[in-house]
Design a protein around this motif. Structure first.
Motif, short mmCIF file in Angstrom:
data_model
loop_
_atom_site.label_atom_id
_atom_site.label_comp_id
_atom_site.label_asym_id
_atom_site.label_seq_id
_atom_site.Cartn_x
_atom_site.Cartn_y
_atom_site.Cartn_z
N THR B 151 47.13 -17.73 -11.81
CA THR B 151 46.12 -18.40 -10.97
C THR B 151 44.84 -17.58 -10.90
N LEU B 152 43.71 -18.29 -10.99
CA LEU B 152 42.41 -17.62 -10.88
C LEU B 152 41.68 -18.18 -9.65
N LEU B 153 41.29 -17.26 -8.76
CA LEU B 153 40.51 -17.66 -7.57
C LEU B 153 39.03 -17.52 -7.91
N ILE B 154 38.28 -18.58 -7.72
CA ILE B 154 36.87 -18.59 -8.15
C ILE B 154 35.95 -18.87 -6.96
N SER B 155 34.93 -18.06 -6.82
CA SER B 155 33.91 -18.34 -5.79
C SER B 155 32.76 -17.37 -5.92
N PRO B 156 31.60 -17.69 -5.30
CA PRO B 156 30.54 -16.68 -5.20
C PRO B 156 30.99 -15.58 -4.23
N PRO B 157 30.24 -14.46 -4.12
CA PRO B 157 30.65 -13.40 -3.19
C PRO B 157 30.73 -13.89 -1.74
N LEU B 158 31.52 -13.19 -0.95
CA LEU B 158 31.69 -13.41 0.49
C LEU B 158 32.30 -14.77 0.85
N CYS B 159 33.18 -15.28 -0.01
CA CYS B 159 33.87 -16.53 0.31
C CYS B 159 35.35 -16.29 0.59
N GLY B 160 35.79 -15.05 0.54
CA GLY B 160 37.16 -14.73 0.95
C GLY B 160 38.18 -14.64 -0.17
N LYS B 161 37.71 -14.44 -1.39
CA LYS B 161 38.66 -14.35 -2.54
C LYS B 161 39.66 -13.21 -2.34
N THR B 162 39.13 -12.03 -2.02
CA THR B 162 40.01 -10.86 -1.90
C THR B 162 41.00 -11.03 -0.76
N THR B 163 40.53 -11.58 0.35
CA THR B 163 41.40 -11.80 1.51
C THR B 163 42.54 -12.75 1.14
N ILE B 164 42.21 -13.82 0.43
CA ILE B 164 43.24 -14.80 0.05
C ILE B 164 44.19 -14.19 -0.99
N LEU B 165 43.62 -13.45 -1.93
CA LEU B 165 44.48 -12.81 -2.95
C LEU B 165 45.46 -11.85 -2.27
N ARG B 166 44.96 -11.06 -1.32
CA ARG B 166 45.81 -10.10 -0.62
C ARG B 166 46.97 -10.83 0.07
N ALA B 265 32.13 -16.65 -9.58
CA ALA B 265 31.49 -17.76 -10.31
C ALA B 265 31.14 -18.83 -9.27
N ARG B 266 30.11 -19.61 -9.55
CA ARG B 266 29.68 -20.62 -8.57
C ARG B 266 30.68 -21.78 -8.52
N ASP B 267 31.09 -22.23 -9.71
CA ASP B 267 32.05 -23.33 -9.78
C ASP B 267 32.81 -23.27 -11.10
N PHE B 268 33.63 -24.27 -11.33
CA PHE B 268 34.49 -24.27 -12.52
C PHE B 268 33.66 -24.34 -13.80
N ALA B 285 45.50 -19.48 -20.41
CA ALA B 285 46.05 -18.27 -19.78
C ALA B 285 46.31 -18.51 -18.30
N PHE B 286 45.43 -19.26 -17.66
CA PHE B 286 45.61 -19.58 -16.23
C PHE B 286 46.04 -21.04 -16.09
N LYS B 287 47.02 -21.25 -15.24
CA LYS B 287 47.54 -22.62 -15.03
C LYS B 287 46.94 -23.27 -13.79
N ARG B 288 46.41 -22.43 -12.90
CA ARG B 288 45.78 -22.96 -11.68
C ARG B 288 44.45 -22.26 -11.44
N PHE B 289 43.46 -23.05 -11.00
CA PHE B 289 42.15 -22.50 -10.64
C PHE B 289 41.84 -22.94 -9.21
N ILE B 290 41.63 -21.98 -8.35
CA ILE B 290 41.36 -22.32 -6.94
C ILE B 290 39.89 -22.00 -6.65
N LEU B 291 39.14 -23.03 -6.26
CA LEU B 291 37.72 -22.86 -5.94
C LEU B 291 37.53 -22.68 -4.44
N LEU B 292 36.78 -21.66 -4.07
CA LEU B 292 36.55 -21.39 -2.65
C LEU B 292 35.06 -21.50 -2.32
N ASN B 293 34.77 -21.83 -1.06
CA ASN B 293 33.39 -21.77 -0.57
C ASN B 293 33.40 -21.39 0.91
N ARG B 294 32.25 -21.43 1.54
CA ARG B 294 32.15 -21.03 2.96
C ARG B 294 31.81 -22.21 3.85
#
Lengths: 171, 315
Positions: B151-166, B265-268, B285-294
């Motif tokens: 799975t790849l989590l995608i978003s611009p900075p400060l959208c919570g990628k690291t928090t969700i990954l953790r 990344a901004r979007d897919f 390589a990735f089977k799921r892509f999760i897009l995040l925003n604020r």
């Protein structure tokens, strides 16, 4: 009774002389132990880059005598909840341990100045500060050894002489 | 009241000032110390300068002594052991909080060798949100095989990628019995100590009982090392970027290990334009892509795609 009194005074004079001589000998020993301890600390700092509190604690575990106690007390205090700024803590511990270390003011000042170098210089500079301290301690030890050579016998004799003087004065 | 762990790394003068402030109830984000500038606090609702105790109308100005003392406390009186941290520009402290630093940059071979004459410190408060990613697990859990989709989590900075990954790492490591997901061995390559917040090698955040962490290790080298030595079922890395990372992802996928990763990344569609990633997308390589925003706060899920670009879930 008189003889017993004379014996007591003589014994006290000898003990006093020995204590004075012991001070000179202990200073030489402590300066030597400090060099050994600071040499180990330099290794901990330069080669394994161990954090200061742990480095002090490890050196304390591998050495003996007053130098070991000095490092152990400092490490314990640094790991505790009180003062965590090394230079302030180091000065305080030095002051507290000064008696058991048998060091002179000049010796303590050297150690205190070294404490001020810690905490704000990178590795290469820290190594230079450590080496400088080791050289200064070595010079102090040489000086202390010479002084001890002169004063140890003198202290023994003066103890006995002082006792004899008191005996003559009293009887 | 501010977390005592952070207060312990501040000079006594600043500690006293902050101790007199009202409770922030978890809203405090940053404490900023800049030499000859006011002490600044940044919260989720805004920022303000702290007033001095001497004159109520005056702001407290940070002195050189304050910064020197703070640096001694942050480095545990061991600046000599912090070369790597001074190169990277941050120090991780107990509790997993990170302190960023700026000052005079010393270059060597055109690379940052050291930051000296530190002039600013930024205490960034780490906050954990246990369970924030719970709703995502069902989308990345393959019920047929019992495995985890890469799975790849995608978003611009400060959208919570690291928090969700953790949180995903923690949930997968513990296992989710209600979904039939048994706990997995997770290997984490924590290049900037952001996931585990390791302090003196000990992770300060809970990443689960089956998680092995390679702290301060470059991602590409770390992923290969984990595959060789720790037999992980899932590998997690933060902020994929260079060619080496991409090659390591390919190797991990070919080795049959699932990956959890994040990327800026901004979007897919903008991800598809990034050099090197087309290959990863083509080899699925990735089977799921999760897009995040604020849009509804940090960590809002905008959409989840599968490897063919089909929407699996949308907000």
């Amino acid at each position: 009774m008189k003889i017993l009194g004379i014996c007591l005074i003589l014994f006290s004079g000898i003990v006093l002389g020995r204590l004075q001589a012991q001070y000179y000998l202990t200073r030489v020993r402590v300066l030597k132990e400090l060099q050994l301890a600071f040499g180990m600390l330099d290794t901990e700092i330069c080669y394994t880059q161990t954090l200061l509190a742990q480095a002090l604690s490890r050196v304390a575990a591998r050495t003996e005598g007053p130098a070991s106690r000095l490092f152990a007390v400092t490490a314990r205090s640094l790991m505790g909840n009180g003062e965590r700024e090394f230079n302030k803590l180091w000065s305080r511990v030095l002051m507290g341990e000064a008696g058991s270390l048998c060091l002179r003011k000049g010796d303590c000042r050297l150690l205190e100045d070294w404490g001020k170098s810690l905490g704000h210089c990178p590795l290469s500079e820290q190594h230079k500060f450590n080496q400088l301290l080791l050289e200064q301690l070595s010079l102090k030890e040489k000086e202390a050894r010479e002084l001890a050579g002169k004063r140890v016998k003198l202290s023994h004799y003066s103890g006995v002489l002082l006792a004899l003087l008191v005996i003559i004065f009293l009887y | 009241m501010i977390d005592q762990t952070i207060l312990n790394y501040l000079p006594a003068t600043i500690r006293e000032l902050l101790a007199g402030l009202p409770s922030f109830e978890g809203k405090l984000l940053e404490i900023r110390l800049r030499i000859n500038r006011p002490l600044q606090l940044i919260t989720t609702t805004g920022d303000f300068f702290v007033r001095s105790t001497r004159g109520r109308s005056e702001t407290y100005l940070i002195t050189r002594e304050d910064l020197d003392t703070a640096l001694k406390l942050l480095t545990e009186n061991s600046l000599y052991a912090m070369k790597q941290e001074l190169k990277e520009g941050f120090i991780t402290i107990k509790g997993g909080h990170r302190v960023g630093l700026t000052g005079e940059v010393v270059l060597k071979d055109n690379q940052i060798n050291l930051i000296s004459n530190i002039s600013s410190l930024n205490y960034r408060i780490t906050r954990e949100f246990p369970g924030i990613a719970r709703g995502l697990v069902e989308y990345i859990f393959n019920k047929e095989t019992g495995g985890i989709y890469s799975t790849l989590l995608i978003s611009p900075p400060l959208c919570g990628k690291t928090t969700i990954l953790r949180d995903l790492i923690r949930l997968i490591s513990y296992g989710q019995s209600e979904l039939g997901l048994s706990g997995k061995k997770v290997g984490v390559v924590d290049e900037r100590s952001e996931l585990g917040g390791a302090w003196q090698g000990i992770p300060q955040t809970d990443l689960g009982p089956r998680t092995d962490i390679l702290d301060n290790c470059p991602k590409a080298r770390g992923m290969l090392l984990l595959i060789r030595s720790m037999s992980p079922e899932v590998i997690a890395v933060d902020e994929l970027g260079g060619d080496r990372d991409i090659r390591a992802v390919e190797e991990a996928v070919n080795a049959g290990v699932s990956l959890l990763a994040t990327i800026h990344a901004r979007d897919f569609s903008s991800l598809q334009l990034r050099p090197g990633f087309q290959n990863l997308l083509e080899m699925k390589a990735f089977k799921r892509f999760i897009l995040l925003n604020r849009e509804q706060g940090m960590g809002t899920i905008s959409a989840i795609y599968d490897q063919s670009g089909r929407v699996v879930s949308e907000s």
